[in-house]
Design a protein around this motif. Structure first.
Motif, PDB file in Angstrom:
ATOM      1  N   ARG A   1      35.285  33.120  37.793  1.00 24.51           N
ATOM      2  CA  ARG A   1      33.970  33.621  38.209  1.00 24.51           C
ATOM      3  C   ARG A   1      33.749  33.439  39.708  1.00 24.51           C
ATOM      4  NH1 ARG A   1      30.612  36.795  35.578  1.00 24.51           N
ATOM      5  NH2 ARG A   1      28.823  35.618  36.240  1.00 24.51           N
ATOM      6  N   LEU A   2      34.289  32.369  40.272  1.00 25.31           N
ATOM      7  CA  LEU A   2      34.115  32.133  41.702  1.00 25.31           C
ATOM      8  C   LEU A   2      34.916  33.108  42.554  1.00 25.31           C
ATOM      9  CD1 LEU A   2      34.176  28.244  41.983  1.00 25.31           C
ATOM     10  CD2 LEU A   2      32.273  29.753  42.532  1.00 25.31           C
ATOM     11  N   THR A   3      36.146  33.387  42.145  1.00 29.92           N
ATOM     12  CA  THR A   3      37.045  34.142  43.007  1.00 29.92           C
ATOM     13  C   THR A   3      37.344  35.557  42.533  1.00 29.92           C
ATOM     14  OG1 THR A   3      38.996  33.331  41.853  1.00 29.92           O
ATOM     15  CG2 THR A   3      38.200  32.027  43.722  1.00 29.92           C
ATOM     16  N   GLY A   4      37.274  35.803  41.242  1.00 29.28           N
ATOM     17  CA  GLY A   4      37.665  37.104  40.711  1.00 29.28           C
ATOM     18  C   GLY A   4      39.174  37.272  40.680  1.00 29.28           C
ATOM     19  N   SER A   5      39.912  36.194  40.884  1.00 30.22           N
ATOM     20  CA  SER A   5      41.369  36.236  40.949  1.00 30.22           C
ATOM     21  C   SER A   5      41.971  35.585  39.717  1.00 30.22           C
ATOM     22  CB  SER A   5      41.840  35.496  42.206  1.00 30.22           C
ATOM     23  OG  SER A   5      43.224  35.246  42.151  1.00 30.22           O
ATOM     24  N   MET A   6      42.942  36.249  39.124  1.00 32.67           N
ATOM     25  CA  MET A   6      43.628  35.665  37.979  1.00 32.67           C
ATOM     26  C   MET A   6      44.502  34.488  38.401  1.00 32.67           C
ATOM     27  SD  MET A   6      42.629  36.859  35.198  1.00 32.67           S
ATOM     28  CE  MET A   6      43.835  36.011  34.221  1.00 32.67           C
TER      29      MET A   6
ATOM     30  N   ALA B   1      42.729  25.902  24.462  1.00 30.64           N
ATOM     31  CA  ALA B   1      41.629  26.090  25.405  1.00 30.64           C
ATOM     32  C   ALA B   1      42.095  26.831  26.655  1.00 30.64           C
ATOM     33  CB  ALA B   1      41.029  24.739  25.791  1.00 30.64           C
ATOM     34  N   ALA B   2      43.280  26.491  27.146  1.00 30.89           N
ATOM     35  CA  ALA B   2      43.823  27.179  28.322  1.00 30.89           C
ATOM     36  C   ALA B   2      44.108  28.646  28.005  1.00 30.89           C
ATOM     37  CB  ALA B   2      45.090  26.477  28.798  1.00 30.89           C
ATOM     38  N   ALA B   3      44.684  28.906  26.840  1.00 35.39           N
ATOM     39  CA  ALA B   3      44.994  30.289  26.467  1.00 35.39           C
ATOM     40  C   ALA B   3      43.728  31.128  26.299  1.00 35.39           C
ATOM     41  CB  ALA B   3      45.814  30.310  25.182  1.00 35.39           C
ATOM     42  N   VAL B   4      42.710  30.564  25.661  1.00 34.91           N
ATOM     43  CA  VAL B   4      41.462  31.302  25.469  1.00 34.91           C
ATOM     44  C   VAL B   4      40.773  31.531  26.816  1.00 34.91           C
ATOM     45  CG1 VAL B   4      39.146  31.159  24.465  1.00 34.91           C
ATOM     46  CG2 VAL B   4      41.134  30.591  23.091  1.00 34.91           C
ATOM     47  N   GLY B   5      40.750  30.524  27.667  1.00 32.30           N
ATOM     48  CA  GLY B   5      40.124  30.677  28.981  1.00 32.30           C
ATOM     49  C   GLY B   5      40.808  31.733  29.824  1.00 32.30           C
ATOM     50  N   VAL B   6      42.135  31.696  29.862  1.00 28.99           N
ATOM     51  CA  VAL B   6      42.882  32.697  30.632  1.00 28.99           C
ATOM     52  C   VAL B   6      42.728  34.078  29.990  1.00 28.99           C
ATOM     53  CG1 VAL B   6      45.206  33.428  31.315  1.00 28.99           C
ATOM     54  CG2 VAL B   6      44.501  31.060  31.641  1.00 28.99           C
ATOM     55  N   GLY B   7      42.747  34.139  28.667  1.00 30.34           N
ATOM     56  CA  GLY B   7      42.577  35.430  27.986  1.00 30.34           C
ATOM     57  C   GLY B   7      41.220  36.055  28.245  1.00 30.34           C
ATOM     58  N   LEU B   8      40.173  35.256  28.188  1.00 35.39           N
ATOM     59  CA  LEU B   8      38.834  35.789  28.474  1.00 35.39           C
ATOM     60  C   LEU B   8      38.704  36.204  29.935  1.00 35.39           C
ATOM     61  CD1 LEU B   8      36.570  33.391  26.391  1.00 35.39           C
ATOM     62  CD2 LEU B   8      37.035  35.805  25.959  1.00 35.39           C
ATOM     63  N   SER B   9      39.324  35.446  30.826  1.00 30.85           N
ATOM     64  CA  SER B   9      39.300  35.822  32.244  1.00 30.85           C
ATOM     65  C   SER B   9      40.065  37.126  32.459  1.00 30.85           C
ATOM     66  CB  SER B   9      39.905  34.710  33.099  1.00 30.85           C
ATOM     67  OG  SER B   9      39.142  33.540  32.997  1.00 30.85           O
ATOM     68  N   TRP B  10      41.194  37.277  31.764  1.00 37.79           N
ATOM     69  CA  TRP B  10      41.966  38.512  31.879  1.00 37.79           C
ATOM     70  C   TRP B  10      41.156  39.699  31.352  1.00 37.79           C
ATOM     71  CZ3 TRP B  10      45.836  40.366  34.452  1.00 37.79           C
ATOM     72  CH2 TRP B  10      46.432  41.550  34.045  1.00 37.79           C
ATOM     73  N   GLY B  11      40.448  39.500  30.247  1.00 35.97           N
ATOM     74  CA  GLY B  11      39.608  40.577  29.718  1.00 35.97           C
ATOM     75  C   GLY B  11      38.503  40.953  30.679  1.00 35.97           C
ATOM     76  N   ALA B  12      37.862  39.971  31.298  1.00 36.51           N
ATOM     77  CA  ALA B  12      36.822  40.259  32.292  1.00 36.51           C
ATOM     78  C   ALA B  12      37.424  40.967  33.501  1.00 36.51           C
ATOM     79  CB  ALA B  12      36.124  38.968  32.720  1.00 36.51           C
ATOM     80  N   HIS B  13      38.637  40.571  33.866  1.00 37.87           N
ATOM     81  CA  HIS B  13      39.326  41.220  34.981  1.00 37.87           C
ATOM     82  C   HIS B  13      39.592  42.694  34.671  1.00 37.87           C
ATOM     83  CE1 HIS B  13      41.852  41.327  38.537  1.00 37.87           C
ATOM     84  NE2 HIS B  13      42.821  41.874  37.817  1.00 37.87           N
ATOM     85  N   GLN B  14      40.038  42.978  33.457  1.00 36.56           N
ATOM     86  CA  GLN B  14      40.302  44.359  33.052  1.00 36.56           C
ATOM     87  C   GLN B  14      39.011  45.169  33.006  1.00 36.56           C
ATOM     88  OE1 GLN B  14      43.344  45.801  32.699  1.00 36.56           O
ATOM     89  NE2 GLN B  14      44.028  43.839  33.505  1.00 36.56           N
ATOM     90  N   LEU B  15      37.930  44.577  32.499  1.00 39.66           N
ATOM     91  CA  LEU B  15      36.642  45.275  32.493  1.00 39.66           C
ATOM     92  C   LEU B  15      36.170  45.596  33.905  1.00 39.66           C
ATOM     93  CD1 LEU B  15      34.597  43.473  29.706  1.00 39.66           C
ATOM     94  CD2 LEU B  15      35.372  45.843  29.729  1.00 39.66           C
ATOM     95  N   ALA B  16      36.374  44.672  34.827  1.00 41.49           N
ATOM     96  CA  ALA B  16      35.985  44.908  36.217  1.00 41.49           C
ATOM     97  C   ALA B  16      36.818  46.039  36.821  1.00 41.49           C
ATOM     98  CB  ALA B  16      36.136  43.633  37.037  1.00 41.49           C
TER      99      ALA B  16
END
Length: 192
Positions: free
Chosen positions: A100-105, A149-164
């Protein structure tokens, strides 16, 4: 003759006729665009965000150490590995906040990699000839819940990245996802 009223979203921003809030340029935003990151634009703020991601990664590594040290906690005669659950929560929140801070995977992966390196190192470490991580179900819980927890966090971030990315493509800022061989896409006349 009167002009038709422009539809507005509940927060007062212009909305498309279907009720989806519009982007600042008036184009409708994607339905899930509220979860997209809002990276800062100034170089000083971006630098500060990277420093915060570094501190979050350090926090995850220290949290992993505490999770390992408090893993053999007992309440009477019952083992209570609550540190594994707390550690997993720290990992998940650090990953999501970094994205959320950086927008970077890559920034989102930093806390996950910090946890992985610390957990593996501590799993093989010995002090006074005894392993730090005890070899029973609590160790499996620590590693399993942390990895989940790491997999879910990275997966949700990847999904938000794709939506963006999809929202930027729809907004027409020229950023397109890479073409996949064998898949045809419809292009606007301006893209030919």
């Amino acid at each position: 003759m009167s002009t038709p009223a422009t539809p507005t979203a509940p927060d007062g921003t212009p909305a498309a006729p279907d009720g989806i809030p519009a982007a600042p340029d008036g184009t409708p935003a994607a339905p899930g665009d509220t979860a997209s990151p809002t990276p800062t634009s100034s170089p000083g703020a971006a630098r500060l965000d990277r420093v915060i991601v570094g501190w979050l990664t350090l926090l995850v590594v220290i949290g992993t150490l505490y999770a390992v040290l408090f893993l053999p906690l007992y309440l009477g005669v019952v083992p209570v590995p609550v540190s594994a659950l707390l550690g997993a929560g720290v990992v998940f929140l650090a990953i999501r906040l970094s994205y959320r801070l950086t927008g970077s995977m890559l920034a989102a992966l930093a806390p996950a990699l910090g946890w992985l390196v610390a957990a593996v190192y501590l799993s093989f470490s010995r002090t006074l000839g005894y392993p730090l991580v005890i070899g029973d179900w609590r160790a499996t819980l620590l590693l399993g819940v942390g990895a989940l927890a790491a997999a879910v966090g990275v997966g949700l971030s990847w999904g938000a990245h794709q939506l963006a990315m999809v929202a930027r493509t729809r907004a027409g800022d020229g950023v397109r996802p890479p073409d996949v061989p064998g898949v045809t896409t419809q292009r606007t006349p301006a893209e030919h």
